[in-house]
Design a protein around this motif. Structure first.
Motif, PDB file in Angstrom:
ATOM      1  N   ARG A   1     -47.569 -34.973 -78.018  1.00  0.00           N
ATOM      2  CA  ARG A   1     -46.635 -33.855 -77.928  1.00  0.00           C
ATOM      3  C   ARG A   1     -45.175 -34.308 -77.842  1.00  0.00           C
ATOM      4  NH1 ARG A   1     -48.729 -30.044 -80.130  1.00  0.00           N
ATOM      5  NH2 ARG A   1     -47.206 -28.659 -79.173  1.00  0.00           N
ATOM      6  N   LYS A  20     -41.503 -35.035 -78.920  1.00  0.00           N
ATOM      7  CA  LYS A  20     -40.604 -34.521 -79.939  1.00  0.00           C
ATOM      8  C   LYS A  20     -39.906 -35.671 -80.655  1.00  0.00           C
ATOM      9  CE  LYS A  20     -36.683 -31.351 -80.515  1.00  0.00           C
ATOM     10  NZ  LYS A  20     -35.739 -30.457 -79.838  1.00  0.00           N
ATOM     11  N   GLN A  21     -39.682 -36.768 -79.921  1.00  0.00           N
ATOM     12  CA  GLN A  21     -38.933 -37.883 -80.499  1.00  0.00           C
ATOM     13  C   GLN A  21     -39.391 -39.178 -79.850  1.00  0.00           C
ATOM     14  OE1 GLN A  21     -34.731 -37.899 -79.671  1.00  0.00           O
ATOM     15  NE2 GLN A  21     -34.226 -38.944 -81.563  1.00  0.00           N
ATOM     16  N   ASN A  31     -40.060 -38.725 -85.277  1.00  0.00           N
ATOM     17  CA  ASN A  31     -39.144 -37.647 -84.909  1.00  0.00           C
ATOM     18  C   ASN A  31     -39.634 -36.301 -85.461  1.00  0.00           C
ATOM     19  OD1 ASN A  31     -36.856 -36.497 -83.784  1.00  0.00           O
ATOM     20  ND2 ASN A  31     -35.696 -36.731 -85.679  1.00  0.00           N
ATOM     21  N   ASN A  32     -39.666 -35.298 -84.596  1.00  0.00           N
ATOM     22  CA  ASN A  32     -39.952 -33.910 -85.005  1.00  0.00           C
ATOM     23  C   ASN A  32     -41.266 -33.778 -85.794  1.00  0.00           C
ATOM     24  OD1 ASN A  32     -37.648 -32.921 -83.796  1.00  0.00           O
ATOM     25  ND2 ASN A  32     -36.426 -33.227 -85.644  1.00  0.00           N
ATOM     26  N   TYR A  33     -42.284 -34.459 -85.343  1.00  0.00           N
ATOM     27  CA  TYR A  33     -43.604 -34.392 -85.947  1.00  0.00           C
ATOM     28  C   TYR A  33     -43.605 -34.859 -87.409  1.00  0.00           C
ATOM     29  CZ  TYR A  33     -44.307 -31.547 -81.836  1.00  0.00           C
ATOM     30  OH  TYR A  33     -44.359 -31.103 -80.555  1.00  0.00           O
ATOM     31  N   HIS A  73     -38.555 -38.461 -75.977  1.00  0.00           N
ATOM     32  CA  HIS A  73     -38.016 -37.131 -75.651  1.00  0.00           C
ATOM     33  C   HIS A  73     -39.020 -36.057 -76.070  1.00  0.00           C
ATOM     34  CE1 HIS A  73     -35.357 -33.886 -74.811  1.00  0.00           C
ATOM     35  NE2 HIS A  73     -35.175 -33.541 -76.077  1.00  0.00           N
ATOM     36  N   SER A  74     -39.185 -35.059 -75.209  1.00  0.00           N
ATOM     37  CA  SER A  74     -40.036 -33.906 -75.518  1.00  0.00           C
ATOM     38  C   SER A  74     -39.662 -32.767 -74.592  1.00  0.00           C
ATOM     39  CB  SER A  74     -41.516 -34.267 -75.352  1.00  0.00           C
ATOM     40  OG  SER A  74     -42.311 -33.129 -75.615  1.00  0.00           O
ATOM     41  N   ASP A  75     -39.738 -31.542 -75.095  1.00  0.00           N
ATOM     42  CA  ASP A  75     -39.471 -30.384 -74.232  1.00  0.00           C
ATOM     43  C   ASP A  75     -40.757 -29.828 -73.634  1.00  0.00           C
ATOM     44  OD1 ASP A  75     -40.575 -29.435 -76.526  1.00  0.00           O
ATOM     45  OD2 ASP A  75     -38.936 -28.072 -77.031  1.00  0.00           O
ATOM     46  N   ASP A  76     -41.914 -30.490 -73.915  1.00  0.00           N
ATOM     47  CA  ASP A  76     -43.165 -30.129 -73.249  1.00  0.00           C
ATOM     48  C   ASP A  76     -43.280 -30.890 -71.933  1.00  0.00           C
ATOM     49  OD1 ASP A  76     -44.101 -28.368 -75.127  1.00  0.00           O
ATOM     50  OD2 ASP A  76     -45.075 -29.927 -76.312  1.00  0.00           O
ATOM     51  N   LEU A 115     -42.513 -26.196 -87.303  1.00  0.00           N
ATOM     52  CA  LEU A 115     -42.164 -26.851 -86.039  1.00  0.00           C
ATOM     53  C   LEU A 115     -42.242 -25.877 -84.874  1.00  0.00           C
ATOM     54  CD1 LEU A 115     -41.133 -29.311 -84.534  1.00  0.00           C
ATOM     55  CD2 LEU A 115     -38.787 -28.628 -85.120  1.00  0.00           C
ATOM     56  N   ASN A 157     -44.615 -26.347 -81.528  1.00  0.00           N
ATOM     57  CA  ASN A 157     -44.016 -26.444 -80.199  1.00  0.00           C
ATOM     58  C   ASN A 157     -44.697 -25.522 -79.188  1.00  0.00           C
ATOM     59  OD1 ASN A 157     -42.072 -28.430 -80.596  1.00  0.00           O
ATOM     60  ND2 ASN A 157     -40.579 -26.993 -81.419  1.00  0.00           N
TER      61      ASN A 157
END
Length: 718
Positions: free
Chosen positions: A102, A104-105, A123-125, A158-161, A242, A246
């Motif tokens: 999961r 993001k980067q 990056n970004n899947y 980095h990830s927002d999850d 994307l 997410n």
């Protein structure tokens, strides 16, 4: 392989002093090594900070508090600075492994003397450079020329999850084995979940129980959630969006939670058993729906918090509801529910404790949630089956009690009938003078007769119980007898698959291995096994269909909506009645069905079905008692539409009736059967029901020629 990696990881956690590692620190050359044991962290204050700026912030790197990183705790990227100890050969340990799908980067920089030698990124899947993925694994290959320089490794994550991200270095052979094992476990897990989904979907279409419908959605969204968490959803169901990628985990989790709450409410019958907890479940259901809507509006973190609150609250409420149902309501299937929930809770705890190295990493701890969810699915399937048996036993007990009451009523009626006849004989002269009073009494008796309609219907159902049980037992036994040979055939197929999986294609004797497998296939006769499996599955399907037909007919016959006029198909009612009395029809009786095209007729379905049951049962009894052993007897049932009326004819080749008997058959308590074989109320009730529907019944009968009853009903009683 997993055991050695996790033993080494635990050893580093306990013994590494932050300066250097010795050869003794690496327990085995096949180990995978957690780089956080010899790394430092820097939490960036900007997501645009470049590698050159990070290199200059040497003093701001800190030793990590634990050997895992929760990336979701930080709004900006996390930087890891790793100096691989000299005791570890970077040419051998040439792969960086990030065990989290999961992200993001993810960027990896190789730095020597503050100069960037090479950069690899994810990056970004979107796969970039030499990044490889398998399920939830991402690997970065360290070039051999760079590995020889023993560079400093900077990793940007980095990830927002809210995700935990272990980082390792490993050998290529370890990764191949790890990829293969995880794919195998995922395949096994998916296979079990899909089998349970299909099995319970089939049961839902058979029994039409809403609990099964809610349960199959629980299975589906549980599997989708685990598949997404493990990274296989992106691999096998790639969606080039994307935004959806997410929110997919939270979305599937919310949908699974909604299905779980609905399943709990229907399975435990919380509305009846725990009214207060039922209201709380409704609140949590609304909260989850709102959380899902918020997720689509872009408030991902708010939705995640709402999901956590619903899961925590729902776990407590459902557990208490199950305890209450099991111990206070004596609902035994709730025991399976409690055990399954306990397994899932233990599995989640093991999975969480594994990440914090409180318990050792192993195949069991890595897949504890999947193992637990498989056990939960199996146990809940048992619970649903036990629930059907529980209600069946309760219904049988109620029917037995009702039958005892009806027998007692029958005895009282019979005794009263005998006493009444004695009084009639003794007071004939007196009764002739009080004829008007008798007419009033007769009117009252007819009123009482209408109150006995339901009792007579239950008596008929009681007499059919043994036959229905026999009818259901036959297809169930057929299904049960097919399960064992089917399991043996599946075991043979699994053994063939295992042999193929064990083939070493890099070996020089690969053809000999293939030939051994072909010999084994001939030994077990693979073609015969395939045909037998198809035959066994066909048998199981036929048995299930037969059982469903009997249950559907019984449910159609015993409708409890007598107080409401409804338009129904009378042909369907006749068909259901014939299914229920099938076991009581002698072998030499041929049933002829000549059903015409009838419009829907407005009536009381339960009452009309009772009319059909009484007339068909009487016809069968008349055939049995005709005293003639003919090769073939006939029971003919015919329907047709005529002048805004429907007509139903039920004709037998039984004993027939004299004119004297024919004129008395609709009188209450009149019967030609032996004492104890009938109450004399059946045809009286039939006449009352037909009269209530503004119809009429005609009787055609001759001695030794049989009897025909013709029912005429208006399509619209109004």
């Amino acid at each position: 392989m997993f055991a050695t990696y996790y033993d080494a990881s635990a050893y580093f956690s306990a013994n590494f002093n932050g300066n250097s590692l010795t050869n003794a620190d690496i327990q085995t050359p096949d180990s995978l090594i957690n780089v956080l044991h010899f790394s430092k962290l820097y939490i960036s204050k900007s997501d645009t900070l470049g590698i050159n700026s990070v290199i200059k912030r040497e003093n701001e790197f800190k030793k990590p508090a634990s050997n895992i990183i929760n990336i979701g705790n930080y709004p900006n990227p996390v930087w890891i600075k790793t100096i691989v100890p000299a005791t570890i050969d970077m040419k051998a340990y040439s792969n960086i492994l990030i065990d989290q799908p999961r992200l993001k980067q993810a960027e990896v920089y190789f730095v020597k003397d503050n100069q960037v030698l090479k950069k690899i990124q994810y990056n970004n899947y979107t796969l970039v450079a030499s990044v490889k993925t398998s399920g939830n694994l991402k690997t970065f290959k360290i070039p051999r020329d760079i590995a020889a320089l023993n560079p400093v490794i900077y990793i940007k994550l980095h990830s927002d999850d809210v995700v935990i991200s272990p980082v390792f270095i490993s050998k290529a052979s370890n990764l191949l084995e790890l990829f293969s094992l995880r794919d195998v476990f995922f395949g096994i897990y998916t296979g079990i979940m899909l089998i349970m989904f299909a099995y319970n979907l089939f049961l839902y279409f058979s029994v039409k129980d809403v609990s099964y419908l809610n349960y199959i959605f629980c299975v589906l969204f549980t599997w989708l959630t685990q598949t997404t968490i493990q990274g296989y959803f992106d691999k096998y169901f790639y969606i080039d969006n994307l935004w959806f990628n997410n929110i997919s985990i939270i979305l599937f989790s919310n949908l699974g939670l909604i299905a779980s709450i609905l399943f709990t409410k229907s399975f435990l019958n919380t509305k009846k058993n725990t009214a207060r907890l039922h209201k709380i479940l409704n609140i949590l259901l609304v909260l989850t729906v709102i959380s899902t809507i918020i997720l689509f509006m872009g408030y991902k973190k708010v939705s995640f918090i709402g999901m956590q609150v619903s899961i925590f609250g729902g776990s407590i409420v459902t557990f208490i509801s199950a305890l209450n149902a099991y111990f206070k309501r004596d609902f035994k299937p709730a025991g399976y529910y409690l055990v399954s929930w306990s397994f899932l809770f233990i599995g989640m705890m093991i999975f969480i404790l594994k990440d914090y190295e409180i318990i050792p990493y192993s195949i069991f701890s890595m897949y504890s949630v999947q193992f637990a969810s498989v056990l939960e699915v199996l146990l809940l399937s048992f619970a649903l089956a036990d629930r059907i048996n529980f209600f069946k036993n309760q219904n049988e007990l109620a029917q037995k009690q009702a039958l005892l009451v009806l027998k007692e009523n029958e005895r009282l009626v019979r005794e009263q009938n005998i006493e009444l006849e004695q009084k009639v004989n003794e007071r004939t002269t007196e009764l002739q003078n009080t004829n008007s009073s008798l007419n009033v009494a007769l009117t009252n008796l007819k009123d009482a007769q209408s109150q006995l309609v339901d009792a007579e219907k239950m008596a008929a159902l009681g007499q059919l119980t043994a036959g229905i049980a026999h009818e259901i037992n036959n297809p169930i036994n057929f299904v049960t007898s097919n399960i064992k040979p089917l399991q043996l055939d599946i075991d043979d197929l699994k053994e063939i698959i295992t042999k193929y999986e064990q083939v070493d294609y890099s070996s020089s004797d690969v053809m000999e291995q293939i030939q051994e497998i072909e010999a084994f296939k001939k030994q077990i006769d693979l073609e015969f096994i395939n045909n037998e499996i198809e035959s066994l599955l066909t048998g199981i399907t036929d048995g299930a269909k037969r059982t469903a037909e009997i249950i559907r007919s019984l449910r159609n016959f015993s409708r409890l909506d007598e107080d409401d006029l409804k338009p129904i198909d009378l042909n369907e009612g006749l068909h259901s009645t014939l299914v229920l009395v099938k076991n009581s029809i002698p072998d030499n009786v041929k049933v002829i069905k000549d059903f015409g095209n009838l419009p829907k007729t407005e009536c009381l379905p339960g009452k009309i079905n009772q009319v059909f049951m009484n007339l068909i049962s009487n016809a069968i009894q008349a055939i049995k008692s005709n005293g003639k052993e003919r090769d073939e007897e006939l029971l003919t049932i015919r329907t047709w539409y005529e002048d805004d009326h429907v007509k139903i004819s039920i004709k037998d080749t039984g004993t027939g009736m004299t004119d004297e008997v024919k004129h008395k058959i609709f009188e209450p308590f009149f019967t030609t059967k032996e004492v104890g074989e009938g109450t004399g109320l059946g045809l009286s009730i039939v006449f009352s029901i037909i009269e209530k529907h503004k119809g009429h019944i005609d009787v055609l009968s001759e001695i030794d020629q049989g009897t025909e009853f013709i029912i005429t009903l208006p399509v619209n009683t109004q």
